[in-house]
Scaffold this motif. Structure first.
Motif, PDB file in Angstrom:
ATOM      1  N   ASP A 461      18.649 -35.941   0.993  1.00 30.86           N
ATOM      2  CA  ASP A 461      18.595 -35.838  -0.467  1.00 30.86           C
ATOM      3  C   ASP A 461      17.318 -36.454  -1.042  1.00 30.86           C
ATOM      4  O   ASP A 461      17.105 -36.457  -2.249  1.00 30.86           O
ATOM      5  CB  ASP A 461      19.828 -36.508  -1.093  1.00 30.86           C
ATOM      6  CG  ASP A 461      19.997 -37.949  -0.624  1.00 30.86           C
ATOM      7  OD1 ASP A 461      19.305 -38.338   0.342  1.00 30.86           O
ATOM      8  OD2 ASP A 461      20.825 -38.673  -1.214  1.00 30.86           O
ATOM      9  N   GLN A 462      16.452 -36.995  -0.147  1.00 29.05           N
ATOM     10  CA  GLN A 462      15.207 -37.617  -0.616  1.00 29.05           C
ATOM     11  C   GLN A 462      13.993 -36.727  -0.373  1.00 29.05           C
ATOM     12  O   GLN A 462      12.864 -37.120  -0.635  1.00 29.05           O
ATOM     13  CB  GLN A 462      14.978 -38.946   0.132  1.00 29.05           C
ATOM     14  CG  GLN A 462      16.116 -39.931  -0.022  1.00 29.05           C
ATOM     15  CD  GLN A 462      16.024 -41.047   1.019  1.00 29.05           C
ATOM     16  OE1 GLN A 462      14.949 -41.352   1.522  1.00 29.05           O
ATOM     17  NE2 GLN A 462      17.158 -41.640   1.343  1.00 29.05           N
ATOM     18  N   HIS A 479      23.576 -29.294  -1.764  1.00 34.85           N
ATOM     19  CA  HIS A 479      22.904 -30.510  -1.327  1.00 34.85           C
ATOM     20  C   HIS A 479      23.414 -30.996   0.022  1.00 34.85           C
ATOM     21  O   HIS A 479      22.635 -31.416   0.864  1.00 34.85           O
ATOM     22  CB  HIS A 479      23.045 -31.610  -2.376  1.00 34.85           C
ATOM     23  CG  HIS A 479      22.406 -31.230  -3.686  1.00 34.85           C
ATOM     24  ND1 HIS A 479      21.041 -31.095  -3.836  1.00 34.85           N
ATOM     25  CD2 HIS A 479      22.954 -30.924  -4.894  1.00 34.85           C
ATOM     26  CE1 HIS A 479      20.763 -30.737  -5.076  1.00 34.85           C
ATOM     27  NE2 HIS A 479      21.902 -30.614  -5.741  1.00 34.85           N
ATOM     28  N   LYS A 480      24.710 -30.971   0.214  1.00 33.53           N
ATOM     29  CA  LYS A 480      25.259 -31.512   1.458  1.00 33.53           C
ATOM     30  C   LYS A 480      24.992 -30.554   2.614  1.00 33.53           C
ATOM     31  O   LYS A 480      25.158 -29.345   2.479  1.00 33.53           O
ATOM     32  CB  LYS A 480      26.778 -31.715   1.321  1.00 33.53           C
ATOM     33  CG  LYS A 480      27.149 -32.881   0.412  1.00 33.53           C
ATOM     34  CD  LYS A 480      26.865 -34.216   1.075  1.00 33.53           C
ATOM     35  CE  LYS A 480      27.301 -35.373   0.177  1.00 33.53           C
ATOM     36  NZ  LYS A 480      26.789 -36.645   0.673  1.00 33.53           N
TER      37      LYS A 480
END
Length: 671
Positions: A461-462, A479-480
């Motif tokens: 997520d970065q 996202h996941k």
């Protein structure tokens, strides 16, 4: 019991994928009017490769258990003088094993592609290409003559060009496929020179007839030199292998070819195309055994590739490029085995490597899909709980790659190290150091990749470049990470099984039985490495248990432990080392400046030579002197002669009188 194989069955093996390729490529694309949809296209392609695999497995069973062999001409193309140009098959242990490896890995890639290329516009075109590639590779390994070998050789090169540049709107992909094409032309120039010399001095393209004349070749020298003819031939052939099997310095195309879709990374760069050079040298073993010069050259090139390409894997951050450099390094191991006259060990490693490296590439593709087409391992981490099947299969592939006892990679890799250690050739010392040091390097970069991707803190997520994948790939808003669909995970599981078991099951018959009888020739008087291996082998279990106490095992363990410490326990250490050894890191980051040298020195020099030949040779000599010069001379002569043709009778009479006077004077002078 020896038996013959059915010609019709053997013909079906390469032709079934060809039919699938034609069906998907013509009927499933704009070219043929998009008559069939995606489902029909992939069904046709997969069915063709499935038929090829089933028939290859039946062939392997007949060859291994019943001693079946086949060596016949299928079709006479033409006869030039006494030189026959034919299409024919030679099926023995070496061919049957290659047929199974090529068709099985290709089948897994075909199934995997359904999931990986699901959203791509060129879906049907991709299936056509990979089926065509499978046909080309099968024609190469089944050939019984050098003409067909060369056809397959060039055909896999052409299809790899199409596959690497599959996303033809992407500039980096177009650059990569052109680079692969040009570098392979350099190798192929050497390859065709080697074939040409063989034809010139043996008068045949057929393997069996060529090998029958090998002894007489060993007594000849290259005209105008004191070089052994057989050494020149073998080195020329090996230059072809250096291009195709990406050996230093012709390795530069392979890492860049990662610009193509991931399934082709597994198909081209793991099991098939890059191993064509290894297969060819093993097939030509009766010639290579006659030249220690060529074998030393092979050992040195293999040693450099095995060690120095491994170093480059340490600093890569693109998940596919790490696996690509590991492929380069493992191809170096196979090449070292060829140089040590352990051809069967090289081919054995080719087979085990095909399964675990295809597994690692496809697992990398599964990770890329799971993290929404991010390929930078610095922005992964902690994927183990999100992608359990991809995680466990990746671990299996990594353990096989580093040569963990009882895994398939251990049996082949360990035998290479022992074989080169027992080689008596002068270059064996360097090659032994390279493959031994390479064990540590391989373990370090493999588990650096593994730990950064599957363990530690979650960093996906970065990612500053999130959601900027290929236009057709991006999954904005998700996202996941997620596990891949079954069409992706099933091939991973099916490749993980042989990655564990195939070495244990086949080492006895392949290396110390009669599986390669008649296919691979070693001179036991001169090259004793295989003899030593045979004496030391007491079964796969004893070998693996002994492996737990050997230097390669401890080096691999040290590599894993160091990577764990540097990337899990003390993640600040790699940055500190990079700062301290900045010049070395810069050297590795620039890939030993090989690309810079090729692009800034070699390419301009080649271009300059081309321009000089064009201006000086073509324009000045051919066009200027020969073509234009000849008409100018004719024009001048005709202009002079025209003045003599006046049309007046007295001019002609005077000319005749003068002519008679000259002739009479000449004959009087002679007397």
């Amino acid at each position: 019991m020896s038996q013959t194989l059915s010609t019709a069955m053997l013909l079906t093996v390469p032709l079934a994928p060809l039919v699938g390729a034609i069906g998907a490529g013509i009927l499933g694309t704009k070219f043929g009017g998009n008559v069939i949809g995606r489902a029909t296209s992939h069904t046709l392609a997969i069915l063709g490769v499935l038929i090829a695999f089933v028939l290859s497995a039946i062939t392997l069973k007949s060859v291994a258990l019943d001693g079946a062999r086949f060596n016949e001409t299928i079709y006479n193309w033409m006869v030039v003088g006494g030189l026959k140009m034919e299409i024919g098959f030679m099926v023995d242990g070496l061919t049957a094993m290659m047929m199974c490896v090529v068709s099985f890995v290709s089948l897994m890639v075909h199934i995997y592609t359904i999931g990986y290329m699901e959203e791509d516009e060129g879906y049907n075109r991709f299936f056509a290409y990979i089926s065509l590639f499978t046909f080309s590779m099968l024609m190469l390994v089944m050939s019984n003559n050098m003409l067909q070998l060369f056809f397959g050789w060039e055909a896999v090169g052409l299809v790899s060009y199409l596959l690497i540049g599959f996303w033809f709107n992407k500039p980096s992909a177009i650059f990569a496929n052109m680079k692969a094409f040009l570098v392979n032309r350099v190798g192929d120039f050497g390859f065709i020179l080697g074939i040409g010399l063989l034809v010139a001095y043996t008068g045949t393209l057929n393997y069996t007839e060529t090998f029958a004349k090998a002894a007489s070749l060993s007594t000849m020298t290259l005209p105008g030199t004191d070089w052994m003819l057989v050494s020149v031939i073998c080195i020329c052939l090996f230059i072809g292998a250096m291009g195709k099997s990406a050996q230093f310095p012709l390795h530069v195309w392979l890492p860049d070819s990662m610009e193509g879709p991931t399934p082709i990374s597994a198909l081209i760069h793991a099991a098939t195309m890059v191993t064509a050079g290894i297969f060819m040298v093993a097939r030509m073993s009766p010639l290579f055994e006659l030249s220690d010069t060529a074998l030393n050259f092979v050992l040195i090139i293999g040693g450099i590739t095995a060690l120095f390409m491994g170093f480059l894997g340490i600093i890569q951050n693109d998940i596919k490029r790490v696996v690509a450099y590991s492929t380069l390094s493992q191809l170096g191991y196979m090449t070292v085995a060829l140089g040590a006259s352990a051809y069967s060990v090289a081919v054995f490693h080719l087979m085990t490597h095909a399964f675990f490296k295809a597994l690692l590439f496809l697992a990398a593709g599964s990770v890329i899909m799971g993290v929404h087409h991010n390929q930078d391992i610095r922005w992964m981490g902690g994927l183990r709980k999100y992608m359990p099947i991809t995680w466990i299969t990746s671990l299996v592939g990594s353990l096989a790659l580093i040569g963990t006892p009882f895994f398939s990679g251990f049996y082949s890799k360990d035998e290479i190290i022992v074989a080169v250690h027992n080689s008596t050739l002068p270059a064996a010392g360097f090659a032994y150091f390279a493959v031994l040091a390479g064990v540590f390097v391989t373990a370090f970069y493999s588990f650096r990749l593994y730990f950064l991707v599957f363990h530690g803190a979650e960093r996906f997520d970065q990612n500053p470049d999130a959601h900027h994948g290929h236009g057709h790939d991006a999954h904005v808003g998700q996202h996941k990470p997620h596990e891949s669909p079954w069409v992706v995970t099933v091939p991973l599981v099916l490749l993980a099984i042989p990655s564990v078991l195939i070495g244990y099951m086949t080492i006895g018959p392949m290396l110390f039985g009669d599986f390669f009888n008649g296919a691979i020739f070693v001179n036991p008087e001169l090259h004793k490495a295989m003899e030593f291996l045979h004496e030391e082998f007491h079964g796969p279990v004893q070998m693996a248990l002994h492996g737990l106490t050997s230097a390669p095992f401890w080096l691999a363990l040290a590599g894993v432990a160091l990577s764990y410490y540097m990337y899990m326990v003390n993640p600040a250490l790699p940055t500190a080392i990079q700062r301290t050894f900045k010049p070395i890191h810069t050297l590795l980051e620039n890939k030993y400046y090989m690309d810079w040298f090729n692009e800034n020195i070699l390419a301009p020099a080649a271009r300059g030579l081309g321009v000089a030949l064009w201006k000086g040779g073509d324009q000045a000599v051919i066009d200027g002197a020969l073509v234009n010069g000849s008409w100018r001379i004719v024009g001048w002569v005709s202009g002079v002669v025209r003045k003599v043709q006046t049309g007046y009778l007295y001019d002609y009479a005077l000319t005749m009188v003068l002519g008679i006077f000259v002739l009479m004077t000449y004959f009087v002078w002679l007397k």
